[in-house]
Design an enzyme around this catalytic site. Structure first.
Site, PDB file in Angstrom:
ATOM      1  N   HIS A   1       0.457  39.807 -29.380  1.00 28.01           N
ATOM      2  CA  HIS A   1       0.010  38.751 -30.280  1.00 28.01           C
ATOM      3  C   HIS A   1       1.084  37.689 -30.525  1.00 28.01           C
ATOM      4  O   HIS A   1       0.906  36.510 -30.215  1.00 28.01           O
ATOM      5  CB  HIS A   1      -0.413  39.361 -31.621  1.00 28.01           C
ATOM      6  CG  HIS A   1      -1.465  40.410 -31.528  1.00 28.01           C
ATOM      7  ND1 HIS A   1      -2.794  40.125 -31.316  1.00 28.01           N
ATOM      8  CD2 HIS A   1      -1.385  41.766 -31.620  1.00 28.01           C
ATOM      9  CE1 HIS A   1      -3.500  41.241 -31.290  1.00 28.01           C
ATOM     10  NE2 HIS A   1      -2.660  42.253 -31.476  1.00 28.01           N
ATOM     11  N   ASP A   2       2.199  38.098 -31.118  1.00 25.15           N
ATOM     12  CA  ASP A   2       3.211  37.127 -31.551  1.00 25.15           C
ATOM     13  C   ASP A   2       3.884  36.418 -30.389  1.00 25.15           C
ATOM     14  O   ASP A   2       4.386  35.301 -30.530  1.00 25.15           O
ATOM     15  CB  ASP A   2       4.267  37.824 -32.412  1.00 25.15           C
ATOM     16  CG  ASP A   2       3.710  38.297 -33.742  1.00 25.15           C
ATOM     17  OD1 ASP A   2       2.728  37.694 -34.216  1.00 25.15           O
ATOM     18  OD2 ASP A   2       4.238  39.266 -34.299  1.00 25.15           O
TER      19      ASP A   2
END
Length: 308
Positions: A236-237
């Site tokens: 995600h990040d």
């Protein structure tokens, strides 16, 4: 050369995002890193950031920000990231320095001292960023854009409607989205397509010091993700840093994004009006697709560069 500030709550994918940013020093000048209570408590995520920066022999300044959200109590995610917030690898004691300044004041100082505009990569709840924009509005014209991991148009992961980072502090998120700044939103719509496979994780084993760290991080993260139905691991990040490095591997749609902040079942929901018939201000580029192979290659190349 893009000047960036990273606000994060490490977190396995946060750690990989920091690694990718520092491995691309010729493209990204990291002015500083701040932490925010999110995946785990502020003390734990700050310790994790210190461990990563010490491991990488970095000299990037680090500051701890807010312990929790603007209104509610902090909701952490030990079920996803473990009790330390970054389970998997073992770090020997890292005495990496932490600024005496609060993270919000630290961000303000770094932006005001920078030559030219700054970009912010926001990897956790948006509390620090919201407080920065409200307490120091003079930074607004000095911020080129905010690339954030958070939200989701089609679904959530903390609740059926809300993604974790936004759910933790929806009041802060609404302040950021409605700040008038250009926002790039890497929400679940794209991050759950930005996966690394089990076979690709296995390739990292024994390949080098930094590759091995990534292997240990991702091995725990992949095992943890199975409880949520993932076979491969969404990074995600990492999408925020990948976008700053190679925006052309992403596609998305511009929209006016808002956040539900009441105490209904929709709390933390990010929603946008995508209807073409209405001429609403489009404050956010909502990322929706990613070239997965090029995305993973960016990570692999970063790890190899640091091991060279």
């Amino acid at each position: 050369m893009k000047k960036i500030l990273i606000d994060c709550d490490p977190g396995h994918d946060d750690a990989l995002a920091i690694i990718m940013a520092l491995a691309n020093a010729e493209k990204l000048k990291v002015l500083g890193i701040t932490t925010i209570g999110g995946n785990q408590t502020l003390a734990k995520v700050t310790k994790n950031a210190r461990n990563i920066l010490h491991f990488l022999h970095s000299e990037i300044p680090l500051a701890a920000g807010q312990e929790g959200p603007l209104v509610k109590s902090l909701k952490t995610a030990p079920e996803a990231h473990g009790e330390s917030g970054m389970e998997g690898p073992y770090f020997e004691g890292a005495e990496y320095p932490v600024s005496q300044m609060n993270g919000v004041e630290f961000l303000y100082r770094k932006i005001m001292q920078a030559e030219g505009k700054v970009m912010i990569a926001a990897l956790g709840p948006l509390t620090n960023i919201a407080l920065l924009l409200k307490s120091h509005p003079e930074v607004l014209p000095l911020i080129e854009e905010i690339v954030l991991m958070g939200g989701g148009i089609s679904h959530g992961n903390q609740t059926p409607l809300a993604e974790f980072n936004i759910y933790v502090d929806p009041e802060a998120a609404e302040i950021v989205f409605q700040s008038g700044l250009q926002i790039v939103m890497a929400g679940l719509d794209v991050t759950e397509k930005a996966v690394i496979t089990v076979a690709e994780i296995d390739q990292l084993h024994g390949r080098g010091r930094v590759n091995q760290l990534a292997y240990e991080l991702l091995s725990f993260y992949n095992t943890s993700g199975r409880q949520f139905g993932f076979i491969d691991s969404p990074l995600h990040d990492l999408c925020t840093i990948a976008y700053l490095l190679m925006p052309e591997i992403f596609t998305g749609t511009a929209a006016d994004i808002h956040v539900i902040t009441d105490d209904s079942l929709a709390r933390g929901l990010t929603y946008g009006d995508f209807r073409r018939a209405f001429d609403l201000p489009k404050n956010t580029l909502v990322l929706q697709e990613v070239d997965r192979e090029k995305f993973v290659k960016l990570l692999m190349d970063a790890l190899d560069r640091l091991d060279a």
